[in-house]
Write an enzyme that holds these catalytic residues in place. Structure first.
Site, PDB file in Angstrom:
ATOM      1  N   CYS A  49       0.874  -1.237   0.099  1.00  0.00           N
ATOM      2  CA  CYS A  49       0.144  -0.032  -0.146  1.00  0.00           C
ATOM      3  C   CYS A  49       0.699   1.243   0.136  1.00  0.00           C
ATOM      4  O   CYS A  49       0.636   2.228  -0.711  1.00  0.00           O
ATOM      5  CB  CYS A  49      -1.097   0.039   1.165  1.00  0.00           C
ATOM      6  SG  CYS A  49      -0.248  -0.633   2.752  1.00  0.00           S
TER       7      CYS A  49
HETATM    8  N1  LIG Z   1      -4.652  -4.165   4.877  1.00  0.00           N
HETATM    9  C1  LIG Z   1      -4.015  -3.520   3.890  1.00  0.00           C
HETATM   10  O1  LIG Z   1      -4.260  -2.093   3.644  1.00  0.00           O
HETATM   11  C2  LIG Z   1      -3.161  -4.063   2.917  1.00  0.00           C
HETATM   12  C3  LIG Z   1      -2.838  -3.431   1.487  1.00  0.00           C
HETATM   13  C4  LIG Z   1      -1.870  -4.010   0.958  1.00  0.00           C
HETATM   14  C5  LIG Z   1      -1.547  -5.304   0.968  1.00  0.00           C
HETATM   15  N2  LIG Z   1      -1.902  -6.018   2.328  1.00  0.00           N
HETATM   16  C6  LIG Z   1      -1.648  -7.431   2.222  1.00  0.00           C
HETATM   17  O2  LIG Z   1      -2.803  -8.085   2.045  1.00  0.00           O
HETATM   18  C7  LIG Z   1      -2.379  -9.479   2.870  1.00  0.00           C
HETATM   19  C8  LIG Z   1      -3.924  -9.567   3.589  1.00  0.00           C
HETATM   20  O3  LIG Z   1      -3.944  -8.591   4.300  1.00  0.00           O
HETATM   21  P1  LIG Z   1      -5.435  -8.041   5.249  1.00  0.00           P
HETATM   22  O4  LIG Z   1      -5.114  -6.746   5.712  1.00  0.00           O
HETATM   23  O5  LIG Z   1      -6.586  -8.493   4.342  1.00  0.00           O
HETATM   24  O6  LIG Z   1      -5.208  -8.937   6.494  1.00  0.00           O
HETATM   25  P2  LIG Z   1      -6.276  -9.419   7.736  1.00  0.00           P
HETATM   26  O7  LIG Z   1      -7.345  -8.698   7.545  1.00  0.00           O
HETATM   27  O8  LIG Z   1      -5.298  -9.793   8.765  1.00  0.00           O
HETATM   28  O9  LIG Z   1      -6.682 -11.036   7.066  1.00  0.00           O
HETATM   29  C9  LIG Z   1      -5.844 -12.114   7.006  1.00  0.00           C
HETATM   30  C10 LIG Z   1      -6.662 -13.173   6.003  1.00  0.00           C
HETATM   31  O10 LIG Z   1      -5.619 -14.200   6.110  1.00  0.00           O
HETATM   32  C11 LIG Z   1      -6.226 -15.479   6.445  1.00  0.00           C
HETATM   33  N3  LIG Z   1      -4.970 -16.299   7.201  1.00  0.00           N
HETATM   34  C12 LIG Z   1      -4.433 -16.073   8.252  1.00  0.00           C
HETATM   35  N4  LIG Z   1      -3.339 -16.964   8.352  1.00  0.00           N
HETATM   36  C13 LIG Z   1      -3.727 -17.995   7.399  1.00  0.00           C
HETATM   37  C14 LIG Z   1      -2.927 -19.104   7.290  1.00  0.00           C
HETATM   38  N5  LIG Z   1      -2.126 -19.236   8.002  1.00  0.00           N
HETATM   39  N6  LIG Z   1      -3.423 -19.670   6.225  1.00  0.00           N
HETATM   40  C15 LIG Z   1      -4.446 -19.336   5.439  1.00  0.00           C
HETATM   41  N7  LIG Z   1      -5.009 -18.189   5.564  1.00  0.00           N
HETATM   42  C16 LIG Z   1      -4.697 -17.447   6.474  1.00  0.00           C
HETATM   43  C17 LIG Z   1      -7.196 -15.010   7.528  1.00  0.00           C
HETATM   44  O11 LIG Z   1      -7.970 -16.017   7.512  1.00  0.00           O
HETATM   45  P3  LIG Z   1      -8.966 -16.605   9.040  1.00  0.00           P
HETATM   46  O12 LIG Z   1      -9.877 -15.249   9.174  1.00  0.00           O
HETATM   47  O13 LIG Z   1      -9.858 -17.475   8.402  1.00  0.00           O
HETATM   48  O14 LIG Z   1      -8.257 -17.062   9.929  1.00  0.00           O
HETATM   49  C18 LIG Z   1      -7.717 -13.773   6.813  1.00  0.00           C
HETATM   50  O15 LIG Z   1      -8.606 -14.079   5.897  1.00  0.00           O
HETATM   51  C19 LIG Z   1      -1.331  -9.381   3.700  1.00  0.00           C
HETATM   52  O16 LIG Z   1      -0.236  -9.842   3.106  1.00  0.00           O
HETATM   53  C20 LIG Z   1      -1.205  -7.896   3.556  1.00  0.00           C
HETATM   54  O17 LIG Z   1       0.118  -7.600   3.847  1.00  0.00           O
HETATM   55  C21 LIG Z   1      -2.818  -5.267   2.962  1.00  0.00           C
END
Ligand SMILES: NC(=O)c1ccc[n+]([C@@H]2O[C@H](COP(=O)([O-])OP(=O)(O)OC[C@H]3O[C@@H](n4cnc5c(N)ncnc54)[C@H](OP(=O)(O)O)[C@@H]3O)[C@@H](O)[C@H]2O)c1
Length: 343
Positions: A149
């Protein structure tokens, strides 16, 4: 029509991907895979999406089906390494929203992420999917590393300048600010409202994982000058505001710089060049990146603003999907803007 598997659909970025996939006219089937949320349904996790998206059960990722054409991966860094090699080997297309495939050097990844990179062979053929750059090449793209981001906000504002004026640059310093959703959904005590309400805090100074990513992509455009990057948390849920301070050897006419930006982004539908500094409110809930330039003497200040969950993650990921398939880049994403989200 394609079938999509979404690994990590219950998180912040996953929620947006579910919305966009439901709106996308070329996606006929979406299956969502999760970890701790398995056997709950999408609407149990996101009741506010009722009447907006089709409901289905979250499936266990250890029983991942290989029947889908494309996989979005939205899981914490390190986790995508478990799934991507097999998906690629089976000929599937993959768009990873995490950091596991963004850095082209596995040793640099290991230094900044403190994780052993188990698939370095995939780092040379992937596409760094900064979707609004006219130079991003999607020919034969199979694995797209969706940019971080902060890098999305910083790079979209800096790349045209670096491309045109590399030899003029003495230094680039970026001060960037994010809402708390940038850290994902997992509870963290320093992100509690009682900690962040009315507060601003710098964090990870000199140690933010997005720094090598920004430097890598600037270097691809000829940059080899001084660089510093400082990240801050804002007491808001969504948005990234990035201010870059550039010192140049000579004064460069503002009109010339603006002309270079207009030409570079002439066909970029989601870049808006602004005559006054953008506000986060202008871009939150949209896939736009707003950019503003100011020049005084040998100093150039470039500001950009994005929604971290859309332009900085899921909106850009769907844009990347569209570019991968040669579709209109706004499919799914543009229709999504009529929806007000909870963020
Ligand atoms: N948030 C942002 O602004 C943003 C921006 C750009 C990129 N990203 C990247 O996008 C990715 C997701 O970010 P997010 O903010 O959406 O994270 P988040 O809200 O913490 O969600 C994490 C997701 O990953 C799943 N998960 C966690 N551990 C897992 C495992 N061991 N195996 C399979 N699934 C697993 C969770 O599933 P359960 O709920 O079922 O456990 C949940 O659906 C990350 O790599 C982050 O760095 C985020």
């Amino acid at each position: 029509m394609i079938s999509v598997g979404l690994i990590g659909g219950s998180g912040y970025t996953g929620r947006k991907l579910i919305q966009y996939c439901n709106l996308h006219p070329e996606i006929s089937n979406l299956k969502v895979y999760g970890n701790t949320t398995v056997s709950k349904t999408i609407l149990e996790i996101f009741p506010e999406l009722q009447n907006e998206v089709s409901d289905s059960e979250i499936l266990p990722v250890d029983k991942l089906s290989f029947d889908h054409d494309v996989y979005f991966i939205a899981v914490p860094h390190g986790e995508a390494l478990k799934y991507v090699p097999e998906l690629i080997e089976k000929g599937k297309k993959v768009i990873d929203l995490g950091g596991d495939f963004r850095l082209t050097n596995n040793k640099v990844y290991e230094r900044w992420y403190k994780i052993n990179h188990t698939a370095p062979q995939l780092l040379s053929n992937n596409v760094y999917g900064l979707a609004d750059l006219p130079t991003t090449d999607y020919t034969n793209a199979q694995l797209i590393a969706n940019p971080g981001c902060y890098p999305t906000a910083a790079l979209l504002s800096l790349v045209p300048f670096v491309k045109n004026y590399t030899d003029e640059i003495i230094s680039v310093n970026v001060a960037a600010y994010s809402g708390t959703s940038g850290a994902g959904k997992t509870p963290k005590s320093h992100l509690l409202m009682s900690e962040m309400d009315g507060n601003v805090a710098a964090y990870n100074l000199g140690a933010h994982r997005h720094e090598p990513e920004i430097m890598q992509e600037l270097a691809k455009n000829g940059f080899n000058s001084l660089f510093a990057f400082a990240t801050h948390l804002l007491p808001i849920a969504v948005g990234i505001y990035s201010t870059s301070f550039i010192h140049t050897k000579n004064k460069i006419d503002k009109e010339k710089i603006e002309k270079a930006y207009k030409e570079f982004y002439a066909n970029s539908n989601f870049i808006r060049l602004r005559t006054s500094p953008p506000q986060l409110n202008w871009v939150v809930n949209t896939n736009y990146c707003d950019i503003h330039l100011s020049v005084r003497d040998n100093q150039v200040i470039i500001i950009s603003a994005i929604d971290n969950l859309i332009k900085g993650a899921s909106g850009q990921a769907v844009q990347n999907l569209n570019k991968m398939f040669g579709w209109n880049e706004g499919l799914g994403v543009k229709q999504g803007e009529k929806y007000e989200s909870v963020f």
